[in-house]
Design a protein around this motif. Structure first.
Motif, PDB file in Angstrom:
ATOM      1  N   VAL A   1      -5.762  23.316   8.824  1.00  0.00           N
ATOM      2  CA  VAL A   1      -5.414  21.976   9.336  1.00  0.00           C
ATOM      3  C   VAL A   1      -5.012  21.078   8.168  1.00  0.00           C
ATOM      4  N   TYR A   2      -5.804  21.097   7.096  1.00  0.00           N
ATOM      5  CA  TYR A   2      -5.504  20.205   5.975  1.00  0.00           C
ATOM      6  C   TYR A   2      -4.181  20.577   5.313  1.00  0.00           C
ATOM      7  N   ILE A   3      -3.949  21.877   5.192  1.00  0.00           N
ATOM      8  CA  ILE A   3      -2.681  22.298   4.579  1.00  0.00           C
ATOM      9  C   ILE A   3      -1.504  21.835   5.445  1.00  0.00           C
TER      10      ILE A   3
ATOM     11  N   GLY B   1      -4.493   0.585   9.554  1.00  0.00           N
ATOM     12  CA  GLY B   1      -5.430   1.368   8.731  1.00  0.00           C
ATOM     13  C   GLY B   1      -6.764   0.693   8.478  1.00  0.00           C
ATOM     14  N   ASP B   2      -7.389   1.099   7.384  1.00  0.00           N
ATOM     15  CA  ASP B   2      -8.767   0.690   7.076  1.00  0.00           C
ATOM     16  C   ASP B   2      -8.938  -0.808   6.813  1.00  0.00           C
ATOM     17  N   CYS B   3      -7.830  -1.538   6.568  1.00  0.00           N
ATOM     18  CA  CYS B   3      -7.982  -2.980   6.317  1.00  0.00           C
ATOM     19  C   CYS B   3      -8.175  -3.741   7.620  1.00  0.00           C
TER      20      CYS B   3
ATOM     21  N   GLU C   1      -0.416  -5.265  -7.833  1.00  0.00           N
ATOM     22  CA  GLU C   1      -1.379  -5.586  -6.777  1.00  0.00           C
ATOM     23  C   GLU C   1      -0.935  -6.876  -6.113  1.00  0.00           C
ATOM     24  N   CYS C   2      -0.996  -6.923  -4.827  1.00  0.00           N
ATOM     25  CA  CYS C   2      -0.734  -8.187  -4.143  1.00  0.00           C
ATOM     26  C   CYS C   2      -2.018  -8.999  -4.242  1.00  0.00           C
ATOM     27  N   THR C   3      -1.909 -10.224  -4.792  1.00  0.00           N
ATOM     28  CA  THR C   3      -3.127 -11.019  -5.013  1.00  0.00           C
ATOM     29  C   THR C   3      -3.264 -12.137  -3.996  1.00  0.00           C
TER      30      THR C   3
ATOM     31  N   PHE D   1      -4.019  12.377  -0.938  1.00  0.00           N
ATOM     32  CA  PHE D   1      -4.517  13.104   0.236  1.00  0.00           C
ATOM     33  C   PHE D   1      -6.047  13.126   0.166  1.00  0.00           C
ATOM     34  N   THR D   2      -6.685  12.067   0.677  1.00  0.00           N
ATOM     35  CA  THR D   2      -8.139  11.868   0.533  1.00  0.00           C
ATOM     36  C   THR D   2      -9.020  13.003   1.084  1.00  0.00           C
ATOM     37  N   PRO D   3      -8.639  13.682   2.189  1.00  0.00           N
ATOM     38  CA  PRO D   3      -9.575  14.697   2.708  1.00  0.00           C
ATOM     39  C   PRO D   3      -9.939  15.777   1.693  1.00  0.00           C
TER      40      PRO D   3
ATOM     41  N   GLY E   1       0.807  -1.220   0.000  1.00  0.00           N
ATOM     42  CA  GLY E   1       0.000   0.000   0.000  1.00  0.00           C
ATOM     43  C   GLY E   1       0.838   1.267   0.000  1.00  0.00           C
ATOM     44  N   THR E   2       0.226   2.323  -0.523  1.00  0.00           N
ATOM     45  CA  THR E   2       0.871   3.656  -0.521  1.00  0.00           C
ATOM     46  C   THR E   2      -0.128   4.706  -0.019  1.00  0.00           C
ATOM     47  N   GLY E   3      -0.968   4.283   0.937  1.00  0.00           N
ATOM     48  CA  GLY E   3      -1.963   5.212   1.492  1.00  0.00           C
ATOM     49  C   GLY E   3      -1.477   5.817   2.792  1.00  0.00           C
ATOM     50  N   TRP E   4      -2.417   6.271   3.595  1.00  0.00           N
ATOM     51  CA  TRP E   4      -2.110   6.982   4.835  1.00  0.00           C
ATOM     52  C   TRP E   4      -1.252   6.170   5.795  1.00  0.00           C
ATOM     53  N   GLY E   5      -1.669   4.900   6.012  1.00  0.00           N
ATOM     54  CA  GLY E   5      -0.946   4.074   6.968  1.00  0.00           C
ATOM     55  C   GLY E   5       0.464   3.778   6.477  1.00  0.00           C
ATOM     56  N   ALA E   6       0.550   3.306   5.219  1.00  0.00           N
ATOM     57  CA  ALA E   6       1.835   2.887   4.652  1.00  0.00           C
ATOM     58  C   ALA E   6       2.827   4.050   4.600  1.00  0.00           C
TER      59      ALA E   6
ATOM     60  N   PRO F   1     -12.543   4.033  10.829  1.00  0.00           N
ATOM     61  CA  PRO F   1     -11.578   3.920   9.725  1.00  0.00           C
ATOM     62  C   PRO F   1     -11.229   5.297   9.154  1.00  0.00           C
ATOM     63  N   THR F   2     -10.299   5.980   9.798  1.00  0.00           N
ATOM     64  CA  THR F   2      -9.947   7.332   9.341  1.00  0.00           C
ATOM     65  C   THR F   2      -8.451   7.442   9.067  1.00  0.00           C
ATOM     66  N   ALA F   3      -8.095   8.516   8.358  1.00  0.00           N
ATOM     67  CA  ALA F   3      -6.686   8.801   8.051  1.00  0.00           C
ATOM     68  C   ALA F   3      -5.934   9.062   9.355  1.00  0.00           C
ATOM     69  N   GLN F   4      -6.606   9.697  10.299  1.00  0.00           N
ATOM     70  CA  GLN F   4      -5.996   9.987  11.603  1.00  0.00           C
ATOM     71  C   GLN F   4      -5.517   8.725  12.301  1.00  0.00           C
TER      72      GLN F   4
HETATM   73  P1  FAD Z   1      -5.622   3.948   1.936  1.00  0.00           P
HETATM   74  O1  FAD Z   1      -5.190   5.343   2.211  1.00  0.00           O
HETATM   75  O2  FAD Z   1      -6.920   3.726   1.214  1.00  0.00           O
HETATM   76  O3  FAD Z   1      -4.465   3.212   1.175  1.00  0.00           O
HETATM   77  C1  FAD Z   1      -4.552   1.881   0.738  1.00  0.00           C
HETATM   78  C2  FAD Z   1      -3.395   1.614  -0.202  1.00  0.00           C
HETATM   79  O4  FAD Z   1      -3.324   0.216  -0.506  1.00  0.00           O
HETATM   80  C3  FAD Z   1      -3.514   2.327  -1.541  1.00  0.00           C
HETATM   81  O5  FAD Z   1      -2.263   2.790  -1.938  1.00  0.00           O
HETATM   82  C4  FAD Z   1      -3.989   1.214  -2.473  1.00  0.00           C
HETATM   83  O6  FAD Z   1      -3.640   1.452  -3.825  1.00  0.00           O
HETATM   84  C5  FAD Z   1      -3.221   0.038  -1.896  1.00  0.00           C
HETATM   85  N1  FAD Z   1      -3.754  -1.288  -2.229  1.00  0.00           N
HETATM   86  C6  FAD Z   1      -5.045  -1.645  -2.402  1.00  0.00           C
HETATM   87  N2  FAD Z   1      -5.134  -2.965  -2.692  1.00  0.00           N
HETATM   88  C7  FAD Z   1      -3.871  -3.436  -2.697  1.00  0.00           C
HETATM   89  C8  FAD Z   1      -3.304  -4.715  -2.952  1.00  0.00           C
HETATM   90  N3  FAD Z   1      -4.064  -5.770  -3.237  1.00  0.00           N
HETATM   91  N4  FAD Z   1      -1.959  -4.836  -2.903  1.00  0.00           N
HETATM   92  C9  FAD Z   1      -1.169  -3.773  -2.602  1.00  0.00           C
HETATM   93  N5  FAD Z   1      -1.656  -2.557  -2.369  1.00  0.00           N
HETATM   94  C10 FAD Z   1      -2.988  -2.388  -2.396  1.00  0.00           C
HETATM   95  N6  FAD Z   1     -10.057  10.475   7.212  1.00  0.00           N
HETATM   96  C11 FAD Z   1      -9.755  11.450   8.108  1.00  0.00           C
HETATM   97  O7  FAD Z   1      -9.214  11.138   9.175  1.00  0.00           O
HETATM   98  N7  FAD Z   1     -10.036  12.757   7.846  1.00  0.00           N
HETATM   99  C12 FAD Z   1     -10.604  13.150   6.681  1.00  0.00           C
HETATM  100  O8  FAD Z   1     -10.845  14.338   6.473  1.00  0.00           O
HETATM  101  C13 FAD Z   1     -10.918  12.161   5.721  1.00  0.00           C
HETATM  102  N8  FAD Z   1     -11.491  12.505   4.546  1.00  0.00           N
HETATM  103  C14 FAD Z   1     -11.783  11.537   3.632  1.00  0.00           C
HETATM  104  C15 FAD Z   1     -12.383  11.909   2.421  1.00  0.00           C
HETATM  105  C16 FAD Z   1     -12.703  10.933   1.493  1.00  0.00           C
HETATM  106  C17 FAD Z   1     -13.349  11.344   0.208  1.00  0.00           C
HETATM  107  C18 FAD Z   1     -12.426   9.573   1.760  1.00  0.00           C
HETATM  108  C19 FAD Z   1     -12.760   8.502   0.742  1.00  0.00           C
HETATM  109  C20 FAD Z   1     -11.846   9.194   2.949  1.00  0.00           C
HETATM  110  C21 FAD Z   1     -11.525  10.176   3.896  1.00  0.00           C
HETATM  111  N9  FAD Z   1     -10.945   9.830   5.121  1.00  0.00           N
HETATM  112  C22 FAD Z   1     -10.624  10.806   6.027  1.00  0.00           C
HETATM  113  C23 FAD Z   1     -10.667   8.422   5.438  1.00  0.00           C
HETATM  114  C24 FAD Z   1      -9.213   8.088   5.054  1.00  0.00           C
HETATM  115  O9  FAD Z   1      -8.957   8.401   3.710  1.00  0.00           O
HETATM  116  C25 FAD Z   1      -8.931   6.601   5.239  1.00  0.00           C
HETATM  117  O10 FAD Z   1      -9.271   6.232   6.543  1.00  0.00           O
HETATM  118  C26 FAD Z   1      -7.462   6.337   4.977  1.00  0.00           C
HETATM  119  O11 FAD Z   1      -7.192   6.505   3.612  1.00  0.00           O
HETATM  120  C27 FAD Z   1      -7.063   4.931   5.413  1.00  0.00           C
HETATM  121  O12 FAD Z   1      -5.690   4.774   5.168  1.00  0.00           O
HETATM  122  P2  FAD Z   1      -5.116   3.349   4.716  1.00  0.00           P
HETATM  123  O13 FAD Z   1      -3.642   3.508   4.617  1.00  0.00           O
HETATM  124  O14 FAD Z   1      -5.649   2.291   5.586  1.00  0.00           O
HETATM  125  O15 FAD Z   1      -5.759   3.095   3.289  1.00  0.00           O
END
Ligand code: FAD
Ligand code: NAI
Length: 468
Positions: free
Chosen positions: A437-439, A354-356, A114-116, A76-78, A46-51, A363-366
């Protein structure tokens, strides 16, 4: 007065100097150490918030790191809802992962794939190149010493037929792009020569399903676009454009205080956003949805654009892993169960953030960010133990920094923890706070610069109404 002027001048020179230094540093990364076979290898999914939070804090002197993700950028989902109407451009909230990996002390490998599958027995993962262009090899297996699962979550559809075909989600960059294109397509088709009044009404009905923060923020952005821009460029159609938010529960934003829920519902009413609470979508077709309303009657609602924001569910990979580890204690269908050190129940040397995961936190970015930072300290401790130092690490503790949401017309709401209590505020000042805050939470100076530039640009010139 002259002294004050001098201080301001010096401050401005200092700020420009510092910004130039940051830009220069980012564009000129230093030499990196190479992969060291004597070190253990962490595979990060993953390359999201947690990673990315984990990666930023991890000391790569101690480990080799391989990242696997179908997305070669952090999002930056927010600020994603702002991209659906062009207040902010898509690339302004994307940060290429190489801009981060190239600044680590040791070379970090990144595989856009993608990891399958995850095999906890052999400690290997299977990866597939899911992009349009592939080389001779597009499937392979890689071993890990430690695995960090940070794959986020999928869009919840409750298995309802028609949702994936006809609705737009709002989770990824392509979702925002699709919404922006469809919205303008609906407006232009409504303006087509001799269009029937029924079709004009349908095409200009924008329906949002889900009154959580995603649905509310999208409806708010859409309203601003309508009021600030469409009103000027489509004066003949704008009165017919309607926004409806459908929510199954008795109110929107259940995670906010009742005072802010009422404030949001009042603001939406003033902004002519119709909120249908206690209304559950039951069927989705290409031009209409069927809902069960508050009086338990089935009602058809025709729509032009349908945005689906009903929360999260586990991704197929997480489900597969949960099934494999069922004997080891993975008993929840809602996500991976972890302990307070982020260790995946039933697996060795495997962590998830994170969200998984399914924890007591939302399930938040925080939460994902704090878990990622904490996990980096778990790994720092593992490195210390390997060096012979015996230190204990305390379990993860989440610190809630408050909830914020944008509700339209330059107003935001905030529930902020304050002196063991809670402060609920809403309005224009909160909106300024929301922006700051977001900036400040953005991961790079470059993203901050681009987003502020987009805000200024859309204020001066308005949003772009062309259909991409
Ligand atoms: P993600 O950030 O979703 O990252 C998951 C990563 O895993 C991605 O890079 C994806 O490509 C990768 N991935 C997926 N499948 C696979 C696979 N099979 N193999 C390898 N990699 C994979 N939270 C807040 O706290 N404040 C906010 O203001 C806020 N606003 C939001 C606004 C929107 C529109 C949305 C949709 C969400 C918002 N959130 C907010 C929630 C926040 O975005 C999530 O809680 C956060 O992204 C979770 O982080 P994560 O790292 O778990 O997952
Ligand atoms: P959510 O789970 O918060 O809300 C989904 C809503 O959809 C619920 O209120 C639910 O009752 C409703 N719903 C479900 N099925 C329905 C149906 N068939 N018909 C009508 N309504 C239905 O989901 P959301 O908004 O996508 O948020 C996901 C996570 O991301 C949450 O944890 C949220 O806190 C976080 N987030 C935070 C933001 C912020 O802090 N500003 C912004 C966006 C998301």
């Amino acid at each position: 007065l002259r002294a004050l002027k001098r201080i301001i001048q010096l401050g401005a020179v200092g700020a420009v100097g510092y910004a130039s230094y940051v830009v220069y540093q980012n564009r000129h990364p230093t030499e990196q150490k190479q992969f060291d076979p004597s070190k253990r290898t962490i595979v990060l999914l993953g390359t999201g918030w947690g990673a990315v939070s984990f990666l930023k804090k991890l000391n790569t002197d101690d480990f080799n790191v391989i990242i696997v993700s179908p997305r070669n950028y952090f999002l930056f989902t927010p600020l994603l809802p702002s991209c659906t109407v062009g207040t902010i451009e898509l690339r302004s909230i994307m940060e290429p992962i190489r801009f981060i990996t190239r600044h680590k002390s040791r070379n970090v490998k990144f595989y856009e794939s993608e990891c399958t599958d995850i095999d906890p027995e052999s400690k290997t993962i299977s990866i597939t190149d899911v992009s349009d262009i592939k080389g001779a090899v597009s499937n392979t297996t890689i071993p890990y010493d430690y695995l960090v699962v940070a794959i986020g979550a999928d869009n919840q559809t409750f298995g309802m037929a028609g949702v994936r075909e006809h609705a737009c989600f709002l989770k990824e960059i392509w979702d925002a792009q699709k919404i922006r294109t469809r919205l303008m397509d609906c407006v232009e088709s409504a303006g087509f020569a001799s269009q029937t009044p029924e079709e004009v009404s349908r095409l200009l009905h924008m329906v949002v399903v889900g009154g959580g923060p995603t649905g509310v923020e999208y409806a708010a952005e859409l309203h601003d676009f309508l009021k600030d821009d469409l009103q000027i460029w489509y004066p003949e159609l704008v009165d017919k454009l309607r926004i409806t938010l459908v929510e199954a529960l008795p109110n929107v934003l259940p995670m906010f205080s009742s005072q802010l829920i009422q404030y949001t519902e009042r603001t939406f009413k003033q902004n002519n956003i119709e909120v249908l609470t206690k209304t559950m979508v039951k069927e989705v077709a290409d031009k209409e949805i069927k809902v069960m309303d508050a009086n338990k009657n089935m009602v058809s609602i025709p729509y032009g654009l349908l945005v689906w924001a009903t929360g999260n569910c586990p991704r197929p990979l997480a489900r597969k892993l949960m099934a494999r580890l069922k004997e080891g204690g993975q008993s929840s269908p809602r996500g991976l169960l972890i302990d307070e050190y982020m260790r995946v129940a039933g697996a060795q040397d495997m962590y998830a953030i994170g969200d998984c995961t399914f924890t007591k936190y939302a399930p938040t970015a925080q939460v994902a960010t704090q878990q990622g930072l904490y996990l980096a300290s778990v790994f720092a401790n593992l490195a210390r133990i390997e060096r012979g130092e015996n230190r204990k690490i305390s379990p993860f503790e989440y610190t809630h920094q408050g909830s914020l949401a944008y509700i339209g017309s330059d107003r935001a709401i905030a529930d902020l923890p304050f002196l063991n209590g809670n402060v609920s505020v809403g309005g224009v000042a909160t909106y300024v706070f929301w922006r700051s805050v977001y900036i400040s939470n953005m991961f790079s100076f470059r993203n901050r610069f681009l987003v502020v530039g987009d805000w200024v640009k859309s204020r001066i010139f308005g949003r772009d109404v062309s259909r991409e």
